[in-house]
Motif scaffolding. Structure first.
Motif, PDB file in Angstrom:
ATOM      1  N   THR A   1       0.806  -1.008   0.021  1.00  0.00           N
ATOM      2  CA  THR A   1      -0.006  -0.041   0.161  1.00  0.00           C
ATOM      3  C   THR A   1       0.807   1.312   0.165  1.00  0.00           C
ATOM      4  OG1 THR A   1      -1.789  -0.977   1.226  1.00  0.00           O
ATOM      5  CG2 THR A   1      -1.792   1.250   1.208  1.00  0.00           C
ATOM      6  N   PHE A   2       0.561   2.224  -0.939  1.00  0.00           N
ATOM      7  CA  PHE A   2       1.388   3.731  -0.867  1.00  0.00           C
ATOM      8  C   PHE A   2       0.402   4.658  -0.641  1.00  0.00           C
ATOM      9  CE2 PHE A   2       3.057   0.285  -3.832  1.00  0.00           C
ATOM     10  CZ  PHE A   2       4.300   0.440  -3.653  1.00  0.00           C
ATOM     11  N   SER A   3       0.959   5.394   0.418  1.00  0.00           N
ATOM     12  CA  SER A   3       0.182   6.495   0.853  1.00  0.00           C
ATOM     13  C   SER A   3       1.170   7.698   0.364  1.00  0.00           C
ATOM     14  CB  SER A   3      -0.113   6.493   2.251  1.00  0.00           C
ATOM     15  OG  SER A   3      -0.726   7.672   2.613  1.00  0.00           O
TER      16      SER A   3
ATOM     17  N   THR B   1       6.035   9.783  -0.009  1.00  0.00           N
ATOM     18  CA  THR B   1       5.259   8.456  -0.419  1.00  0.00           C
ATOM     19  C   THR B   1       5.777   7.645   0.805  1.00  0.00           C
ATOM     20  OG1 THR B   1       5.409   8.945  -2.689  1.00  0.00           O
ATOM     21  CG2 THR B   1       4.686   6.542  -1.982  1.00  0.00           C
ATOM     22  N   GLN B   2       4.759   6.851   1.178  1.00  0.00           N
ATOM     23  CA  GLN B   2       5.197   5.789   2.303  1.00  0.00           C
ATOM     24  C   GLN B   2       4.607   4.564   1.953  1.00  0.00           C
ATOM     25  OE1 GLN B   2       7.164   7.266   4.765  1.00  0.00           O
ATOM     26  NE2 GLN B   2       5.916   7.388   6.505  1.00  0.00           N
ATOM     27  N   ALA B   3       5.231   3.561   1.836  1.00  0.00           N
ATOM     28  CA  ALA B   3       4.968   2.160   1.181  1.00  0.00           C
ATOM     29  C   ALA B   3       4.843   1.235   2.603  1.00  0.00           C
ATOM     30  CB  ALA B   3       6.037   1.458   0.675  1.00  0.00           C
ATOM     31  N   TYR B   4       3.465   0.588   2.823  1.00  0.00           N
ATOM     32  CA  TYR B   4       3.236  -0.435   3.901  1.00  0.00           C
ATOM     33  C   TYR B   4       2.988  -1.718   3.519  1.00  0.00           C
ATOM     34  CZ  TYR B   4       2.416   4.275   6.245  1.00  0.00           C
ATOM     35  OH  TYR B   4       2.463   5.668   6.795  1.00  0.00           O
ATOM     36  N   GLN B   5       3.275  -2.527   4.275  1.00  0.00           N
ATOM     37  CA  GLN B   5       2.755  -3.925   4.376  1.00  0.00           C
ATOM     38  C   GLN B   5       2.419  -4.213   5.994  1.00  0.00           C
ATOM     39  OE1 GLN B   5       6.025  -6.540   2.486  1.00  0.00           O
ATOM     40  NE2 GLN B   5       4.701  -6.554   0.750  1.00  0.00           N
ATOM     41  N   LYS B   6       1.224  -4.942   6.057  1.00  0.00           N
ATOM     42  CA  LYS B   6       0.835  -5.362   7.429  1.00  0.00           C
ATOM     43  C   LYS B   6       0.798  -3.934   8.421  1.00  0.00           C
ATOM     44  CE  LYS B   6       2.675  -9.926   7.162  1.00  0.00           C
ATOM     45  NZ  LYS B   6       3.500 -11.089   8.037  1.00  0.00           N
ATOM     46  N   GLY B   7       0.542  -2.759   7.782  1.00  0.00           N
ATOM     47  CA  GLY B   7       0.252  -1.548   8.475  1.00  0.00           C
ATOM     48  C   GLY B   7       1.719  -1.017   8.955  1.00  0.00           C
TER      49      GLY B   7
END
Length: 311
Positions: free
Chosen positions: A102-104, A119-125
């Motif tokens: 997920t990219f915010s 840009t922040q990239a996420y996995q499992k929050g």
């Protein structure tokens, strides 16, 4: 390849570490699918996007993939007349290839000619990558570049990774040879299996996508960002007599910066000059310059990575 690599004891026959089985697909199609992010924030008016993780032999997301996806996500929030000219990112945690990312995107600033995004990239929050990027409208101004070396061999005369490793019946060798979306050709001896006895801190490689890419300048900038993470720590390895197959080697990209100077295509041959000005404390710094085959300086890159070998 410089995202996060730890080698196990090598196979006594091939010299390659025993790992998961080989996987074949269409590497360019998979690259394009990875960069085709889904706008998952559209219903809430948030700048949130989702993208798949590409399979890798060691199960960790390739750093160039999340780098390229992050610039694509940021680009989705910027006016069409503004192109990415720089990024600065930090790899925070290894990504899991079995999970999407997920990219915010935060719209930090929009000025008269520049836009800035986080840009922040996420996995499992949890964040796995954090990046600031800048975009600019095109316009006239001062212009100069360092010229490309004149004495480099033609890429078509050099062996590919498939030529170097394709004959080795081992899943890692097969994936390096056939599963990458870029053709990589070293000028000089590569260090996949054996170290460079000359202990130099520089190298040059030719690269291009193995199939044509769509005529989208933003896509080509993202594809160059993807490719920029390949082999960039190798000048550090060369200087210290390290090969990718050195038993016990542990390496990972820590941060990555890139500046796009002029337009260029990732599906045409480009020269990637790389060197390492310093290594200390288990960290090595490498810089690179990407030139089109006609000699246009397209981009400059810098990366620091962790490099640890058993004493």
């Amino acid at each position: 390849m410089t995202d996060d690599v730890t080698t196990s004891a090598p196979d006594p026959v091939t010299g390659m570490p025993a790992r998961s089985s080989a996987r074949r697909g269409d590497p360019v199609a998979e690259l394009l699918a990875a960069l085709d992010l889904t706008d998952t924030g559209a219903r809430t008016s948030e700048d949130i996007f989702t993208g798949p993780s590409q399979w890798t032999a060691h199960g960790r997301v390739f750093g160039g993939q999340v780098l390229a996806q992050s610039i694509v996500a940021a680009d989705r929030t910027v006016d069409a007349d503004r192109a990415a000219h720089s990024l600065h990112g930090y790899f925070l945690r290894p990504g899991d290839t079995s999970l999407p990312i997920t990219f915010s995107v935060d719209r930090i600033h929009d000025g008269r000619s520049f836009s800035t995004r986080r840009t922040q990239a996420y996995q499992k929050g949890m964040p796995i990558f954090s990046m600031i990027s800048s975009f600019q409208t095109d316009g006239p101004g001062i212009d100069h570049q360092i010229d490309m070396p004149a004495d480099v061999p033609d890429p078509e005369t050099l062996p590919s990774i498939a030529d170097q490793l394709g004959h080795i019946d081992h899943p890692i060798a097969q994936n390096w040879a056939y599963a990458r979306p870029f053709d990589i050709r070293h000028i000089g001896t590569p260090i996949y299996l054996r170290a460079d006895e000359n202990r130099v801190e520089h190298q040059a490689i030719w690269m291009r996508a193995i199939a044509p890419l769509p005529d989208n300048p933003n896509l080509h900038r993202a594809a160059l960002a993807y490719a920029s993470d390949y082999a960039l720590l190798e000048p550090v390895f060369r200087r210290h007599g390290i090969a990718w197959m050195t038993p016990g080697l542990s390496s990972a990209s820590l941060d990555h910066a890139m500046w796009w100077h002029r337009p260029g295509r990732a599906d045409e041959w480009f020269l990637y000059l790389q060197e390492s000005p310093s290594a200390q404390g288990g960290r090595g710094l490498a810089t690179g310059r990407m030139y089109s085959q006609s000699g246009v300086l397209m981009a400059t890159i810098a990366q620091e990575g962790m490099v640890r070998v058993p004493r």
